[in-house]
Design a protein around this motif. Structure first.
Motif, short mmCIF file in Angstrom:
data_model
loop_
_atom_site.label_atom_id
_atom_site.label_comp_id
_atom_site.label_asym_id
_atom_site.label_seq_id
_atom_site.Cartn_x
_atom_site.Cartn_y
_atom_site.Cartn_z
N THR A 37 2.15 -4.25 1.72
CA THR A 37 1.44 -3.08 2.72
C THR A 37 2.53 -1.89 2.20
O THR A 37 3.38 -1.93 3.15
N TYR A 38 2.01 -0.57 1.95
CA TYR A 38 3.15 0.33 1.55
C TYR A 38 2.38 1.50 3.67
O TYR A 38 0.81 0.68 3.89
N SER A 39 2.85 2.32 4.27
CA SER A 39 2.29 2.98 4.84
C SER A 39 1.17 4.00 4.87
O SER A 39 0.30 4.75 5.72
N TYR A 45 6.08 -6.59 4.97
CA TYR A 45 5.93 -7.13 3.28
C TYR A 45 5.67 -8.54 3.70
O TYR A 45 7.06 -8.33 4.32
N ASP A 90 -1.73 1.89 0.17
CA ASP A 90 -1.23 1.49 -0.54
C ASP A 90 -1.07 0.09 -0.64
O ASP A 90 -0.18 -0.60 -0.08
N LYS A 91 -1.17 -1.39 -1.57
CA LYS A 91 -1.13 -2.44 -1.52
C LYS A 91 -1.33 -3.31 -2.68
O LYS A 91 -1.77 -2.66 -4.23
N ASN A 102 6.63 0.20 5.80
CA ASN A 102 6.15 -0.32 4.85
C ASN A 102 5.94 -2.32 5.06
O ASN A 102 6.67 -2.25 6.17
#
Length: 181
Positions: A69-71, A53, A74-75, A51
Motif C-alpha cells: 500500500t503506497y502512501s 508491505y 495506490d495498492k 508505504n
C-alpha cells in the motif's frame, strides 16, 4: 548495530533468526521472521515514506504473496519474485484505475484487464495480451460509450482488427496499423 539500526528479537550465532523487529536509521521498520540474518517468511515492512508491505519475504526481498500500500493510496496485491511483481496481481490506483492480470519483472506481461479511472479515458477497458507493459497481441478495447476494437495490438496501437460502434455495427478495420473504412 554499528550503523545505528536497532533490532529486538531472536539472534542465533550472531545472526537474526526467528521472529524480530528492526528499526532502521532512515525510519523504515520491519517486523516478522528472519532466517540467517535476512527477512524470510511472513512480515510487515513500514517504509519511512508511508508505504507499507505485508506479506512473504525470501532472502531479504518480497517473494510470494503480498500487499503493498503506497502512501498516495495506490495498492498492489499479488505475487512477488525476487522483490518484483511477478505472476498474478492487482494494481489499483487512487483514481479508480485498475490492472488485474499477469506481471513479469515488475510490469504487466501476459493476460490482463486494465480499467481506466478518473480523467482521460474514464470507464474505458482493455482486456487482452500485454508484452513489456503495453498492449501487444490479441485484445479488446471497449470505450465507455460502448464502441469497441477487437483484434491484434502492436506496441499499444490497433494493428489488425475490427472497430465497432456501440450497437455492434462495423465502423472500420485496421490492417497493419492503418485504419480502413
Amino acid at each position: 548495530f554499528p550503523n545505528g539500526d536497532k533490532y529486538v528479537g531472536v539472534i542465533i550465532d550472531g545472526k537474526r533468526h526467528g521472529k524480530g523487529m528492526l528499526t532502521r536509521t532512515n525510519g523504515d521498520k520491519y517486523k516478522g521472521e528472519y532466517k540467517y540474518d535476512k527477512e524470510n517468511g511472513q512480515g510487515t515492512y513500514n517504509f519511512a515514506n508511508g508505504n507499507k508491505y505485508v506479506g512473504e519475504f525470501k532472502d531479504g526481498k518480497r517473494h510470494g504473496q503480498g500487499k503493498l500500500t503506497y502512501s498516495n493510496g495506490d495498492k498492489y496485491e499479488g505475487e512477488y519474485k525476487n522483490g518484483l511483481l511477478n505472476g498474478q496481481g492487482t494494481y489499483s490506483w487512487n483514481n479508480g484505475r485498475k490492472y488485474v492480470g499477469e506481471y513479469k519483472d515488475g510490469i504487466p506481461n501476459g493476460q490482463g484487464t486494465h480499467t481506466f479511472g478518473k480523467g482521460d479515458f474514464e470507464g474505458d477497458k482493455y482486456e487482452g495480451e500485454y508484452k513489456g507493459g503495453i498492449p501487444n497481441g490479441q485484445g479488446t478495447y471497449t470505450s465507455s460509450n460502448g464502441e469497441k476494437y477487437e483484434g491484434e495490438w502492436k506496441d499499444e496501437k490497433p494493428w489488425n482488427g475490427t472497430y465497432y460502434d456501440k450497437d455492434g455495427n462495423i465502423k472500420g478495420k485496421f490492417v497493419n496499423g492503418k485504419e480502413i473504412h
